[in-house]
Design a protein around this motif. Structure first.
Motif, PDB file in Angstrom:
ATOM      1  N   PHE A   9       0.830  -1.200   0.000  1.00 50.30           N
ATOM      2  CA  PHE A   9       0.000   0.000   0.000  1.00 50.30           C
ATOM      3  C   PHE A   9       0.867   1.253   0.000  1.00 50.30           C
ATOM      4  N   CYS A  10       0.339   2.311  -0.633  1.00 49.10           N
ATOM      5  CA  CYS A  10       1.015   3.590  -0.672  1.00 49.10           C
ATOM      6  C   CYS A  10      -0.012   4.658  -1.017  1.00 49.10           C
ATOM      7  N   GLY A  11       0.406   5.919  -0.980  1.00 44.73           N
ATOM      8  CA  GLY A  11      -0.437   6.991  -1.494  1.00 44.73           C
ATOM      9  C   GLY A  11      -1.336   7.670  -0.491  1.00 44.73           C
ATOM     10  N   GLU A  12      -1.709   7.002   0.586  1.00 51.00           N
ATOM     11  CA  GLU A  12      -2.550   7.570   1.622  1.00 51.00           C
ATOM     12  C   GLU A  12      -2.399   6.721   2.878  1.00 51.00           C
ATOM     13  N   PRO A  13      -2.834   7.238   4.048  1.00 52.48           N
ATOM     14  CA  PRO A  13      -2.630   6.475   5.283  1.00 52.48           C
ATOM     15  C   PRO A  13      -3.349   5.128   5.295  1.00 52.48           C
ATOM     16  N   LEU A  14      -2.641   4.123   5.783  1.00 56.07           N
ATOM     17  CA  LEU A  14      -3.217   2.803   6.055  1.00 56.07           C
ATOM     18  C   LEU A  14      -3.644   2.808   7.520  1.00 56.07           C
ATOM     19  N   HIS A  15      -4.815   2.216   7.823  1.00 59.59           N
ATOM     20  CA  HIS A  15      -5.349   2.286   9.183  1.00 59.59           C
ATOM     21  C   HIS A  15      -5.469   0.902   9.825  1.00 59.59           C
ATOM     22  N   ARG A  16      -5.550   0.916  11.139  1.00 62.22           N
ATOM     23  CA  ARG A  16      -5.583  -0.322  11.924  1.00 62.22           C
ATOM     24  C   ARG A  16      -6.717  -1.238  11.480  1.00 62.22           C
ATOM     25  N   HIS A  17      -7.916  -0.679  11.243  1.00 67.37           N
ATOM     26  CA  HIS A  17      -9.042  -1.553  10.888  1.00 67.37           C
ATOM     27  C   HIS A  17      -8.836  -2.233   9.539  1.00 67.37           C
ATOM     28  N   HIS A  18      -8.038  -1.602   8.656  1.00 69.81           N
ATOM     29  CA  HIS A  18      -7.689  -2.261   7.391  1.00 69.81           C
ATOM     30  C   HIS A  18      -6.921  -3.558   7.667  1.00 69.81           C
ATOM     31  N   LEU A  19      -5.906  -3.451   8.525  1.00 72.16           N
ATOM     32  CA  LEU A  19      -5.061  -4.612   8.811  1.00 72.16           C
ATOM     33  C   LEU A  19      -5.803  -5.669   9.620  1.00 72.16           C
ATOM     34  N   ASP A  20      -6.649  -5.240  10.558  1.00 74.11           N
ATOM     35  CA  ASP A  20      -7.446  -6.199  11.327  1.00 74.11           C
ATOM     36  C   ASP A  20      -8.230  -7.110  10.378  1.00 74.11           C
ATOM     37  N   ALA A  21      -8.910  -6.491   9.415  1.00 74.15           N
ATOM     38  CA  ALA A  21      -9.737  -7.266   8.483  1.00 74.15           C
ATOM     39  C   ALA A  21      -8.888  -8.105   7.538  1.00 74.15           C
ATOM     40  N   LEU A  22      -7.778  -7.531   7.084  1.00 67.41           N
ATOM     41  CA  LEU A  22      -6.932  -8.230   6.111  1.00 67.41           C
ATOM     42  C   LEU A  22      -6.285  -9.462   6.722  1.00 67.41           C
ATOM     43  N   PHE A  23      -5.741  -9.330   7.919  1.00 63.52           N
ATOM     44  CA  PHE A  23      -5.066 -10.471   8.541  1.00 63.52           C
ATOM     45  C   PHE A  23      -6.054 -11.496   9.095  1.00 63.52           C
ATOM     46  N   GLU A  24      -7.265 -11.062   9.408  1.00 60.24           N
ATOM     47  CA  GLU A  24      -8.293 -12.038   9.790  1.00 60.24           C
ATOM     48  C   GLU A  24      -8.627 -12.933   8.603  1.00 60.24           C
ATOM     49  N   ALA A  25      -8.636 -12.327   7.414  1.00 59.90           N
ATOM     50  CA  ALA A  25      -8.930 -13.096   6.199  1.00 59.90           C
ATOM     51  C   ALA A  25      -7.738 -13.940   5.768  1.00 59.90           C
ATOM     52  N   CYS A  26      -6.532 -13.384   5.860  1.00 65.57           N
ATOM     53  CA  CYS A  26      -5.333 -14.059   5.339  1.00 65.57           C
ATOM     54  C   CYS A  26      -4.184 -13.922   6.340  1.00 65.57           C
ATOM     55  N   PRO A  27      -4.146 -14.751   7.362  1.00 69.04           N
ATOM     56  CA  PRO A  27      -3.125 -14.615   8.423  1.00 69.04           C
ATOM     57  C   PRO A  27      -1.694 -14.748   7.931  1.00 69.04           C
ATOM     58  N   LYS A  28      -1.463 -15.446   6.823  1.00 73.17           N
ATOM     59  CA  LYS A  28      -0.099 -15.675   6.348  1.00 73.17           C
ATOM     60  C   LYS A  28       0.354 -14.645   5.317  1.00 73.17           C
ATOM     61  N   LEU A  29      -0.484 -13.690   5.009  1.00 73.49           N
ATOM     62  CA  LEU A  29      -0.170 -12.688   3.998  1.00 73.49           C
ATOM     63  C   LEU A  29       0.942 -11.752   4.474  1.00 73.49           C
ATOM     64  N   GLU A  30       1.794 -11.334   3.533  1.00 73.03           N
ATOM     65  CA  GLU A  30       2.810 -10.332   3.834  1.00 73.03           C
ATOM     66  C   GLU A  30       2.308  -8.989   3.318  1.00 73.03           C
ATOM     67  N   VAL A  31       2.267  -7.977   4.196  1.00 69.72           N
ATOM     68  CA  VAL A  31       1.732  -6.665   3.854  1.00 69.72           C
ATOM     69  C   VAL A  31       2.834  -5.625   3.975  1.00 69.72           C
ATOM     70  N   PHE A  32       2.958  -4.776   2.947  1.00 72.96           N
ATOM     71  CA  PHE A  32       3.919  -3.681   2.984  1.00 72.96           C
ATOM     72  C   PHE A  32       3.148  -2.369   3.085  1.00 72.96           C
ATOM     73  N   ASN A  33       3.502  -1.558   4.066  1.00 74.87           N
ATOM     74  CA  ASN A  33       3.017  -0.180   4.083  1.00 74.87           C
ATOM     75  C   ASN A  33       4.199   0.694   3.705  1.00 74.87           C
ATOM     76  N   THR A  34       4.062   1.450   2.622  1.00 76.33           N
ATOM     77  CA  THR A  34       5.192   2.202   2.094  1.00 76.33           C
ATOM     78  C   THR A  34       4.874   3.688   2.034  1.00 76.33           C
ATOM     79  N   TYR A  35       5.924   4.453   1.865  1.00 73.57           N
ATOM     80  CA  TYR A  35       5.764   5.903   1.720  1.00 73.57           C
ATOM     81  C   TYR A  35       6.711   6.401   0.640  1.00 73.57           C
ATOM     82  N   GLY A  36       6.214   7.314  -0.158  1.00 67.41           N
ATOM     83  CA  GLY A  36       7.026   7.950  -1.190  1.00 67.41           C
ATOM     84  C   GLY A  36       6.183   8.972  -1.919  1.00 67.41           C
ATOM     85  N   ALA A  37       6.807   9.725  -2.782  1.00 66.06           N
ATOM     86  CA  ALA A  37       6.101  10.712  -3.596  1.00 66.06           C
ATOM     87  C   ALA A  37       6.551  10.546  -5.037  1.00 66.06           C
TER      88      ALA A  37
END
Length: 497
Positions: free
Chosen positions: A270-298
């Motif tokens: 993910f990039c471009g805007e803030p990632l929030h806790r409820h996003h990750l709660d739902a994502l990891f509940e669905a896919c516990p083994k998933l690797e998630v990157f939160n990135t920043y850049g312009a």
């Protein structure tokens, strides 16, 4: 250790080498047809030969007026083969904006397919059109040129004056980013890489080359698939995904953020805007083994410059400031906080030898945004002042939105993004607050009728009274632009005079 410019492999050379070694692998599956790397490079060479014949110029400027497709990706590669500079536009975007981009870029060649886009009525008289529906089938002999423009591509972003500003992305600098990004994504040849973003945005260009340089199969989504991204991930067996976090809201609304739809994913970034806790709660509940990157850049700093690698077991540690921490510096870039009350807050400033080359035909704006700065130990570095506000908490950096989202009311600083955080914490999936004529206006995303007084009481439990909005309105969906980000101008129009 950071590579020196002379050690950076040119991304076109790398792409051609791996295409030669893996020519039978599928390069692009655009939903209409699948083409191999051998076929993609042959098409690119044919387009490059035609660009040469039409432009009759060294290092031509090539406007790519195509939807995300095999033809568009081949045209980008062809531009680099010809030593030129390409500019992708979102042909589904606002025609007047594309007319402005066309005038500013002043292309030598415009690549389109069949029907000429309406905005091309603004083209200069010296520009030549290349209609891919009439492309000769015989490629002939094409030599990839050794001399090339330092600018690989120009992508136009929204300008504060309303006029799009073109960011010049250097070929060497972009080659370095594509090379270093592989350390995180570890792309496997043949892996399927989804492309959600429209072609006129820098994230789309990143997708194209991050996938193709490393032998993946690029899978661009159709407009219909973009509305139901989880369905596309499932049906098209996508393993790598890169987008703004708003895509997760789309999945949540469609009740598709589940293992049934996302089981093919290995990495989601993910990039471009803030990632929030409820996003990750739902994502990891669905896919516990998933690797998630939160990135920043312009766009101006090229690609992502920080990365936070998140798993189901560590992500809670990165959720301390209303959003998710943006992670550590990517090799080659260094993040600083400047201009705050202390060293732990301020504007995010990015220092690097791999920043963009500045703004297209705008030296004044380039000098204002890119400056030589003392970064410590009596060393100076070229830096880009992002206009984003950062804060350091427990040694982690969080991006809290734009510096212009900080206002003063009754002499006290108010963070509009903090109000939005409290509203989301109250149960709304989306929230956006504006400050106009001395008053605060908040919009929340919900299909239900809201009780403004009850919400104000909730806000008063966390915020000072002068940070509680004058008006709180419900919208079924917060308006978003073509790139999935909040459309501030559209929300401002919702404020009643």
């Amino acid at each position: 250790m950071m590579k020196k410019p002379t050690e950076i492999p040119d991304l076109l050379d790398t792409l051609l080498s791996q295409a030669m070694a893996n020519g039978e692998l599928c390069a692009v599956d655009d939903g209409k047809a699948a083409v191999t790397y051998e076929q993609l490079i042959a098409l690119a060479k044919n387009i490059a030969r035609t660009i040469f014949s039409k432009s009759k110029k060294p290092c031509p400027k090539v406007l790519v007026a195509l939807s995300s497709s095999t033809s568009a990706f081949a045209s980008m590669i062809a531009s680099m083969m010809s030593g030129g500079t390409f500019c992708p536009v979102d042909i589904t975007g606002v025609p007047e904006r594309n007319r402005t981009i066309c005038r500013l870029f002043d292309p030598d060649v415009i690549v389109h397919d069949g029907v000429t886009p309406a905005f091309l009525d603004a083209i200069p008289v010296t520009t030549r059109l290349l209609d891919l529906s009439r492309l000769p089938s015989d490629c002939g002999q094409v030599e990839v040129v050794n001399e090339h423009n330092d600018v690989a591509y120009v992508v136009f972003t929204s300008g504060s004056t309303g006029v799009p500003k073109g960011v010049k992305v250097g070929r060497m600098e972009f080659s370095y980013f594509v090379d270093v990004a592989q350390r995180y994504f570890n792309v496997i040849a043949g892996e399927r890489w989804g492309q959600w973003t429209n072609l006129g945005h820098d994230l789309a260009v990143m997708d194209v080359f991050m996938a193709l340089v490393h032998g993946a199969t690029l899978v661009p989504l159709s407009p219909a698939e973009r509305i139901r991204p989880a369905m596309a991930i499932k049906n098209r067996y996508i393993a790598i995904w890169q987008s703004v976090p708003s895509v997760l809201e789309m999945m949540l609304r469609a009740n598709q953020l589940s293992a049934d739809f996302l089981s093919t994913l290995r990495v989601i970034s993910f990039c471009g805007e803030p990632l929030h806790r409820h996003h990750l709660d739902a994502l990891f509940e669905a896919c516990p083994k998933l690797e998630v990157f939160n990135t920043y850049g312009a766009t101006e700093t090229i690609g992502f410059n920080t990365l936070n690698r998140l798993t189901s077991t560590n992500y809670a540690n990165s959720c301390e400031a209303g959003s998710v921490a943006i992670g550590d510096d990517v090799p080659g870039w260094s993040l600083f906080l400047r201009g705050g009350l202390n060293d732990d807050e301020g504007e995010i400033v990015m220092a690097s030898d791999y920043l963009s080359l500045g703004y297209w035909q705008d030296e004044e704006r380039t000098r204002a945004a890119f400056r030589q700065v003392d970064v410590g130990d009596s060393k100076e570095a070229r830096c880009y002042f992002t206009g984003d506000r950062g804060v350091r908490k427990n040694s982690l950096i969080y991006c809290l939105g734009r510096t212009d989202r900080q206002v003063k009311i009754l002499g006290e600083r108010i963070e509009l993004d903090e109000i939005d955080f409290v509203l989301r914490d109250a149960g709304f999936r989306g929230a956006y607050t504006l400050f106009r004529d001395g008053e605060l206006y908040s919009f929340v995303e919900t299909a239900d009728t809201i009780d403004e007084e009850r919400i104000r009481k909730l806000l008063l439990a966390s915020l000072p009274f002068h940070a509680v909005p004058k008006s709180i309105r419900a919208l079924p969906l917060l308006p978003r632009n073509q790139n999935g980000k909040i459309d501030r101008a559209a929300i401002e129009r919702e404020i009643q005079p």
